[in-house]
Scaffold this active site. Sequence first.
Site, short mmCIF file in Angstrom:
data_model
loop_
_atom_site.label_atom_id
_atom_site.label_comp_id
_atom_site.label_asym_id
_atom_site.label_seq_id
_atom_site.Cartn_x
_atom_site.Cartn_y
_atom_site.Cartn_z
N LYS A 218 0.83 -1.21 0.00
CA LYS A 218 0.00 0.00 0.00
C LYS A 218 0.87 1.27 0.00
O LYS A 218 2.08 1.19 0.10
CB LYS A 218 -0.96 -0.05 1.21
CG LYS A 218 -1.89 -1.27 1.17
CD LYS A 218 -3.06 -1.12 0.21
CE LYS A 218 -3.68 -2.41 -0.26
NZ LYS A 218 -4.51 -3.15 0.69
C1 LIG Z 1 -5.45 -4.27 1.02
C2 LIG Z 1 -6.91 -4.08 1.10
C3 LIG Z 1 -7.62 -4.31 2.30
C4 LIG Z 1 -7.04 -5.00 3.47
O1 LIG Z 1 -5.90 -4.43 4.00
P1 LIG Z 1 -5.06 -5.24 5.06
O2 LIG Z 1 -4.33 -4.15 5.80
O3 LIG Z 1 -4.16 -6.16 4.32
O4 LIG Z 1 -5.99 -5.97 5.95
C5 LIG Z 1 -8.96 -3.95 2.34
N1 LIG Z 1 -9.58 -3.46 1.27
C6 LIG Z 1 -8.95 -3.25 0.10
C7 LIG Z 1 -9.71 -2.67 -1.03
C8 LIG Z 1 -7.60 -3.58 -0.02
O5 LIG Z 1 -6.99 -3.45 -1.20
#
Ligand SMILES: *Cc1c(COP(=O)(O)O)cnc(C)c1O
Length: 416
Positions: A218
């Site tokens: 991210k």
């Molecule tokens: C990555 C992601 C999540 C979850 O994030 P985590 O921190 O890995 O739990 C939730 N929603 C979307 C759209 C994502 O891309």
Amino acid sequence: MGTKETEGSNIPFARPFIGKEEEEAVLRVLRSGWLTTGKEALAFEKEFEDFLSESSPGTLRCLAVNSATSGLHLALEACGVGPGDTVLVPSLTFTSTAEVARYLGAEVVFVDLAPGSFLMDPAALEKTLDRLSRGLPAYGGLKPDGRGDFGPTGKPRAVIPVHYGGLPCDMKAIMEIARRYDVKVIEDAAHAFPSRLKDGSFAGTLADAGVFSFYATKTITTGEGGMVATRDRAIADRVAVMRSHGIDRAVWNRYTDRKASWYYEVVEPGFKYNLPDLLAALGRVQLKRAWRLLEERRQIAARYNDAFAGDNRFILPPTGDENAWHLYPLRLNLANFDLSRDTMIERLQDRGIGVSVHFIPLHIMPYYRKRHNLLPEDFPESLRRFKGIISLPIWPGMEQDQIEKVIAGVKQEYRT
Ligand SMILES: *Cc1c(COP(=O)(O)O)cnc(C)c1O
């Protein structure tokens, strides 16, 4: 999630930006004797609050958690979601957005995307809310027909719009509709740090709660981690208690004042969702870099836009509010060439270019498809987006020649 880590001259799909300051921050915590949640996590929360409050100071509270999935779960729990309820999510999203409703015994209801968009369609949301609130099953009049009214019933309790790729949803429309149907709104802002509307307000601060992700791919990362942002005191207090075993800290604090530091009260069977200091320290450094990292992603997106614009084989990502550019989803004009999207991905990977697809729609996944008797065509916009997209590499630190190699690869393979 489809990330292909490669070596040598290969271009990975995603790569975290980790510098000396991150290394030093982690070492500082390692040497401090305190690894789990403590001072660093608290400081991270305060700094995150300050960042998001820049344009609207005041009441926002941020609570660090060990993933966005945990944060979404906690936010829904704090909104009172439970068995007999429905939670509305876009069908083109990661499985986290939906699974958290199932954790709580609620049913997942899918909403299609707006035409040509990657974002939830407010009109489709309204139509579905209208059905559910009249006691009808969620789906009816879908193509192909023959199934009549079908899908889950249940009180619509929450909707989770996803700021796909980092582009904010039409939150004004969504909030207006949700308020009319008395439904809570939780923004899945996993892709959207930092994304802003034209008035300067941040995605993730526009609803009852917003949830950010610090997963390794991210826009800023702690390896694993997340943040819940809310202006609702009741939600903030509930999340604070439930993320640490249902232990009521207010009670604990009262007693620590009296030096009984061992005392605590369990008020609910909560969860173990706290963010350790080791990771929070990473987050604090990444947060300081956020605008610079965004600028780098923005420049890569601009170069891609420039390279693919005016070429009728490609459709550029939509524009609108200020995009955090977690993803660069290039749409392929499938009618204009003879190569399948999947073959295209294989060829690019053969060239050492890491690409991915965001996302395989949830309504065609076996679990949801079987649970609610869904067909791929039920959500035509989601299906169309899925069939025609490739996510290109977009990460800070990408060299100019790597960007050019991606462009050349896509243009070369994508022949008519
Ligand atoms: C990555 C992601 C999540 C979850 O994030 P985590 O921190 O890995 O739990 C939730 N929603 C979307 C759209 C994502 O891309």
